[in-house]
Design a protein around this motif. Structure first.
Motif, PDB file in Angstrom:
ATOM      1  N   ILE A 104      12.155  10.342  -9.997  1.00 33.34           N
ATOM      2  CA  ILE A 104      13.233   9.367  -9.891  1.00 33.34           C
ATOM      3  C   ILE A 104      14.560  10.115  -9.829  1.00 33.34           C
ATOM      4  O   ILE A 104      14.783  11.082 -10.557  1.00 33.34           O
ATOM      5  N   ALA A 105      15.443   9.654  -8.942  1.00 33.97           N
ATOM      6  CA  ALA A 105      16.746  10.294  -8.782  1.00 33.97           C
ATOM      7  C   ALA A 105      17.561  10.199 -10.066  1.00 33.97           C
ATOM      8  O   ALA A 105      17.426   9.240 -10.837  1.00 33.97           O
ATOM      9  N   ASP A 106      18.405  11.194 -10.285  1.00 30.84           N
ATOM     10  CA  ASP A 106      19.310  11.162 -11.418  1.00 30.84           C
ATOM     11  C   ASP A 106      20.263   9.980 -11.255  1.00 30.84           C
ATOM     12  O   ASP A 106      20.740   9.709 -10.149  1.00 30.84           O
ATOM     13  N   SER A 107      20.537   9.281 -12.353  1.00 33.20           N
ATOM     14  CA  SER A 107      21.371   8.090 -12.267  1.00 33.20           C
ATOM     15  C   SER A 107      22.041   7.806 -13.602  1.00 33.20           C
ATOM     16  O   SER A 107      21.762   8.460 -14.607  1.00 33.20           O
ATOM     17  N   VAL A 108      22.891   6.798 -13.601  1.00 36.30           N
ATOM     18  CA  VAL A 108      23.528   6.290 -14.815  1.00 36.30           C
ATOM     19  C   VAL A 108      23.361   4.778 -14.803  1.00 36.30           C
ATOM     20  O   VAL A 108      23.530   4.135 -13.774  1.00 36.30           O
ATOM     21  N   ARG A 109      23.025   4.214 -15.949  1.00 33.66           N
ATOM     22  CA  ARG A 109      22.832   2.777 -16.084  1.00 33.66           C
ATOM     23  C   ARG A 109      23.136   2.386 -17.523  1.00 33.66           C
ATOM     24  O   ARG A 109      23.372   3.247 -18.373  1.00 33.66           O
TER      25      ARG A 109
ATOM     26  N   ALA B  24      23.771   5.246 -20.126  1.00 34.86           N
ATOM     27  CA  ALA B  24      22.825   6.355 -20.246  1.00 34.86           C
ATOM     28  C   ALA B  24      22.740   7.097 -18.924  1.00 34.86           C
ATOM     29  O   ALA B  24      22.548   6.481 -17.874  1.00 34.86           O
ATOM     30  N   ALA B  25      22.894   8.420 -18.992  1.00 31.10           N
ATOM     31  CA  ALA B  25      22.626   9.290 -17.836  1.00 31.10           C
ATOM     32  C   ALA B  25      21.145   9.630 -17.915  1.00 31.10           C
ATOM     33  O   ALA B  25      20.655  10.069 -18.961  1.00 31.10           O
TER      34      ALA B  25
END
Length: 178
Positions: A2-7, A66-67
């Motif tokens: 899964i691609a790095d993301s922030v949510r 959260a990163a």
């Protein structure tokens, strides 16, 4: 993968967030201050506190971000209205917490998380973002200045009454209007 993301942080991630915060304190603060703070804060209490902040935030505009990398939390931030005495209600937002797990630093997570903090504060109607930074944290201050933040002249000290465990902070700010 899964691609790095922030949510937005999930309640089940409170344990990871508390552990990252503790590791970040060890890295960022003078050893005596980190040891003193960590000795007084139980990990279970920190987890409960973060869980509450995620599930029942103290204010509607308070967010825990959260990163994430490969479904694992590698950093977090807490943003919301500024509680500074000179803050303009509805105008000044605050990045209250921001930590990238030391092993995950220098992987782009900080930039993604910073952009998400600004986007979140802007979406909540704030026009200016503020951030208290240790006067000795040249790396973070440089990172923020490169991203367009600047000191606004405000400063404060935090820590215990013992002069050896006090930390001087300066406030940086940036305009986040479109």
């Amino acid at each position: 993968m899964i691609a790095d993301s922030v949510r937005l942080a999930l309640p089940a991630e409170a344990t990871q967030i508390a552990a990252i915060q503790r590791r970040g304190w060890v890295q960022r603060f003078p050893q005596q201050l980190a040891d003193s703070v960590l000795a007084e804060l139980d990990l279970a209490d920190m987890v409960e506190s973060w869980h509450g902040a995620i599930v029942r935030p103290p204010l509607a505009q308070f967010r825990v971000l959260a990163a994430v990398s490969d479904d694992k939390v590698v950093g977090f931030a807490a943003v919301g209205p500024s509680d500074d005495d000179d803050a303009e209600p509805g105008v000044d937002g605050l990045v209250a917490e921001f930590t990238i797990d030391p092993p995950a630093q220098r992987g782009g997570h900080g930039s993604r998380l910073l952009n998400a903090c600004v986007d979140t504060l802007r979406a909540d109607g704030f026009e200016r973002a503020t951030w208290w930074v240790r006067t000795t944290d040249d790396a973070l201050r440089g990172f923020l200045i490169e991203a367009g933040w600047a000191p606004d002249g405000s400063h404060q000290e935090i820590g215990t009454d013992d002069e050896q465990t006090r930390v001087k902070l300066i406030r940086l700010h940036t305009d986040i209007t479109d």
